[in-house]
Design an enzyme around this catalytic site. Structure first.
Site, PDB file in Angstrom:
ATOM      1  N   THR A  88       9.162  10.249 -14.118  1.00 22.63           N
ATOM      2  CA  THR A  88       9.884   9.374 -13.057  1.00 22.63           C
ATOM      3  C   THR A  88      10.612   8.341 -13.780  1.00 22.63           C
ATOM      4  OG1 THR A  88      10.080   8.083 -11.140  1.00 22.63           O
ATOM      5  CG2 THR A  88       7.891   8.329 -12.296  1.00 22.63           C
ATOM      6  N   ASP A  89      11.901   7.632 -13.370  1.00 22.02           N
ATOM      7  CA  ASP A  89      12.239   6.617 -14.157  1.00 22.02           C
ATOM      8  C   ASP A  89      11.412   5.382 -13.722  1.00 22.02           C
ATOM      9  OD1 ASP A  89      12.780   6.280 -11.203  1.00 22.02           O
ATOM     10  OD2 ASP A  89      14.955   5.931 -11.217  1.00 22.02           O
ATOM     11  N   GLU A  90      10.481   5.311 -12.700  1.00 18.25           N
ATOM     12  CA  GLU A  90       9.767   4.118 -12.378  1.00 18.25           C
ATOM     13  C   GLU A  90       8.971   3.862 -13.556  1.00 18.25           C
ATOM     14  OE1 GLU A  90       8.187   4.034  -8.455  1.00 18.25           O
ATOM     15  OE2 GLU A  90       9.533   5.631  -7.510  1.00 18.25           O
TER      16      GLU A  90
ATOM     17  N   TYR B 178       1.182   3.755  -8.814  1.00 17.03           N
ATOM     18  CA  TYR B 178       1.827   5.193  -8.958  1.00 17.03           C
ATOM     19  C   TYR B 178       2.628   5.444 -10.124  1.00 17.03           C
ATOM     20  CZ  TYR B 178       5.762   8.524  -8.766  1.00 17.03           C
ATOM     21  OH  TYR B 178       6.592   9.533  -9.111  1.00 17.03           O
TER      22      TYR B 178
ATOM     23  N   LYS C 299       1.883   7.585 -13.509  1.00 13.32           N
ATOM     24  CA  LYS C 299       2.863   8.511 -13.934  1.00 13.32           C
ATOM     25  C   LYS C 299       3.135   8.058 -15.647  1.00 13.32           C
ATOM     26  CE  LYS C 299       4.936  11.358 -12.473  1.00 13.32           C
ATOM     27  NZ  LYS C 299       4.619  12.814 -12.077  1.00 13.32           N
TER      28      LYS C 299
HETATM   29  P1  NAD Z   1       5.375  16.063  -3.581  1.00 16.43           P
HETATM   30  O1  NAD Z   1       4.563  15.022  -3.062  1.00 16.43           O
HETATM   31  O2  NAD Z   1       6.233  16.408  -2.438  1.00 16.43           O
HETATM   32  O3  NAD Z   1       4.794  17.220  -4.021  1.00 16.43           O
HETATM   33  C1  NAD Z   1       3.603  17.217  -4.573  1.00 16.43           C
HETATM   34  C2  NAD Z   1       2.846  18.455  -4.798  1.00 16.43           C
HETATM   35  O4  NAD Z   1       1.815  18.529  -5.684  1.00 16.43           O
HETATM   36  C3  NAD Z   1       2.368  19.146  -3.292  1.00 16.43           C
HETATM   37  O5  NAD Z   1       2.680  20.297  -3.138  1.00 16.43           O
HETATM   38  C4  NAD Z   1       0.783  18.787  -3.580  1.00 16.43           C
HETATM   39  O6  NAD Z   1      -0.090  19.642  -2.652  1.00 16.43           O
HETATM   40  C5  NAD Z   1       0.520  19.129  -4.923  1.00 16.43           C
HETATM   41  N1  NAD Z   1      -0.438  18.377  -5.479  1.00 16.43           N
HETATM   42  C6  NAD Z   1      -0.972  17.094  -5.380  1.00 16.43           C
HETATM   43  N2  NAD Z   1      -2.154  17.007  -6.040  1.00 16.43           N
HETATM   44  C7  NAD Z   1      -2.509  18.058  -6.582  1.00 16.43           C
HETATM   45  C8  NAD Z   1      -3.672  18.306  -7.294  1.00 16.43           C
HETATM   46  N3  NAD Z   1      -4.675  17.470  -7.711  1.00 16.43           N
HETATM   47  N4  NAD Z   1      -3.768  19.815  -7.982  1.00 16.43           N
HETATM   48  C9  NAD Z   1      -2.586  20.569  -7.497  1.00 16.43           C
HETATM   49  N5  NAD Z   1      -1.588  20.218  -6.644  1.00 16.43           N
HETATM   50  C10 NAD Z   1      -1.680  18.815  -6.354  1.00 16.43           C
HETATM   51  O7  NAD Z   1       6.224  15.579  -4.829  1.00 16.43           O
HETATM   52  P2  NAD Z   1       7.660  15.779  -5.328  1.00 16.43           P
HETATM   53  O8  NAD Z   1       8.521  14.614  -4.569  1.00 16.43           O
HETATM   54  O9  NAD Z   1       8.035  17.280  -5.243  1.00 16.43           O
HETATM   55  O10 NAD Z   1       7.423  15.279  -6.806  1.00 16.43           O
HETATM   56  C11 NAD Z   1       7.322  16.268  -7.752  1.00 16.43           C
HETATM   57  C12 NAD Z   1       7.044  15.292  -9.413  1.00 16.43           C
HETATM   58  O11 NAD Z   1       8.363  14.786  -9.446  1.00 16.43           O
HETATM   59  C13 NAD Z   1       6.088  14.397  -9.184  1.00 16.43           C
HETATM   60  O12 NAD Z   1       5.386  14.627 -10.466  1.00 16.43           O
HETATM   61  C14 NAD Z   1       6.632  13.259  -8.964  1.00 16.43           C
HETATM   62  O13 NAD Z   1       6.146  12.137  -9.670  1.00 16.43           O
HETATM   63  C15 NAD Z   1       8.055  13.333  -9.679  1.00 16.43           C
HETATM   64  N6  NAD Z   1       9.191  12.691  -9.014  1.00 16.43           N
HETATM   65  C16 NAD Z   1       9.796  12.638  -7.799  1.00 16.43           C
HETATM   66  C17 NAD Z   1      10.579  11.824  -7.615  1.00 16.43           C
HETATM   67  C18 NAD Z   1      11.198  12.041  -6.093  1.00 16.43           C
HETATM   68  O14 NAD Z   1      12.185  11.457  -5.748  1.00 16.43           O
HETATM   69  N7  NAD Z   1      10.652  12.778  -4.988  1.00 16.43           N
HETATM   70  C19 NAD Z   1      11.190  10.942  -8.270  1.00 16.43           C
HETATM   71  C20 NAD Z   1      10.771  10.850  -9.550  1.00 16.43           C
HETATM   72  C21 NAD Z   1       9.794  11.687 -10.002  1.00 16.43           C
END
Ligand code: NAD
Length: 326
Positions: free
Chosen positions: A127-129, A151, A155
């Site tokens: 993430t950009d964070e 968080y 990351k």
């Molecule tokens: P999300 O919370 O919708 O999905 C996370 C998934 O991971 C879920 O299906 C959950 O069941 C699974 N999970 C959680 N803990 C687990 C574990 N211990 N073992 C196996 N599975 C597990 O998240 P998202 O928004 O789809 O984000 C996906 C990735 O992108 C993450 O790594 C997040 O940090 C990154 N990200 C997201 C955003 C955003 O805007 N949504 C922005 C920047 C980065």
């Protein structure tokens, strides 16, 4: 030749979109996918219904911290795309333990097994964070990490662990750092789906502090395009920023969402700011653009389509609203 991908967190928002795209009619072909997902509150098997019957699809419910399970799965795959994470900043302020466990320890469990079993490419979604907060300009990938929330700190830890496996052991690790994603199937705890679903129910929406915090918005399709470029054309040991190019303050975003849902400012409740709330994020995307990345989705169109999807899919989000208000 078929590439056998292990996709962690594939039942979540971005991971499921990635899997549906890869195995869908416009996918690259020659790809088989196993999703490894714990199905936490954020994981939803229904997100994968579209691909459940695909011959190249398999689902394993399990934890990325389960070393024995991860070890077994790595033997059966040649690439990893790692989305699984605890992903909600507000929850990490409430309690950071699950974030450190899944994001840091889980990522270590994966790269350690990936190294033992000769995984060819490991794409780590970050993430950009991790860069902190920036008042002006944009971060290049070389900018030092200065995360502020539990968080983003978890990351950043996962990025450093994954990259250490490249520098120390030569594992082909590629890291992506994206901005704020939006689109359909987004769990209704995050700002856009939270506001849209509240407004569709005639409820109020909580605006943090002065509403001047700025985020860059990235459509989920553009993010998936960027991840695929990194998986197929990126280089080992490199980090790639992925942004959408639409910067909005939370107040500006709120205005657009009120308009889209036919509500007005009476629906906005001003609430105390999030603790340690980063003011602005902005990523410099020159490096991934050099791989051919070009965000295609115009924000106004993407937002209108997203709002319409939530209007049409109450059956998807209504059962999730209670968990969203943890
Ligand atoms: P999300 O919370 O919708 O999905 C996370 C998934 O991971 C879920 O299906 C959950 O069941 C699974 N999970 C959680 N803990 C687990 C574990 N211990 N073992 C196996 N599975 C597990 O998240 P998202 O928004 O789809 O984000 C996906 C990735 O992108 C993450 O790594 C997040 O940090 C990154 N990200 C997201 C955003 C955003 O805007 N949504 C922005 C920047 C980065």
């Amino acid at each position: 030749m078929t590439a056998n991908l292990l996709v962690t967190g594939g039942a979540g928002f971005i991971g499921s979109h990635y899997v549906r795209t890869l195995l869908g009619p416009d996918g690259p072909g020659g790809v088989a996918v196993t999703v490894l997902d714990k199905l936490t509150y954020a994981g939803n098997p229904a997100n994968l219904d579209e691909v459940r019957g695909h011959p190249g699809f398999a689902f394993v419910q399990g934890d990325i911290c389960d070393a024995a399970l991860v070890d077994k799965l790595m033997q059966e795959h040649d690439q990893v795309v790692h989305f699984a994470a605890e992903s909600h900043v507000d929850r990490s302020i409430d309690s950071g333990a699950a974030f450190v466990r899944t994001n840091a320890v889980g990522t270590h469990t994966l790269v350690d097994a990936a190294l033992r079993h000769g995984i060819a490419t490991f794409v780590h979604i970050s993430t950009d964070e991790v860069y902190g907060s920036i008042d002006e300009g944009s971060w290049p990938e070389t900018h030092p990490l200065a995360p502020n929330s539990p968080y983003s700190a978890s990351k950043a830890s996962s990025d450093l662990i994954a990259l250490a496996y490249h520098r120390t052991h030569g594992l082909d690790v590629r890291v992506t750092r994206c901005s704020n994603n939006y689109g359909h199937h987004h769990f209704p705890e995050k700002v856009i789906p939270l506001f849209v679903t509240n407004l569709l129910d005639g409820a109020k929406v909580p605006l943090y502090g002065d509403g001047a915090n700025v985020r860059d918005w990235l459509h989920i399709d553009d993010h998936v395009q960027g991840i695929e470029l990194v998986r197929t054309k990126g280089r080992a040991g490199e980090v790639y920023n992925i942004g959408g190019g639409t910067e909005l303050s939370n107040k500006e975003l709120t205005r657009l969402l009120l308009d889209a849902c036919g509500a007005d400012w009476d629906s906005v409740e001003h609430v105390a700011d999030r603790k340690g709330h980063d003011r602005r994020y902005s990523v410099d995307c020159a490096k991934i653009r050099a791989l051919g990345y070009e965000p295609k989705k115009d924000f106004a169109t993407g937002l209108a389509e997203t709002v319409q999807w939530y209007r049409d899919h109450r059956d998807w989000w209504e059962p999730l609203k209670e968990q969203a208000a943890w």
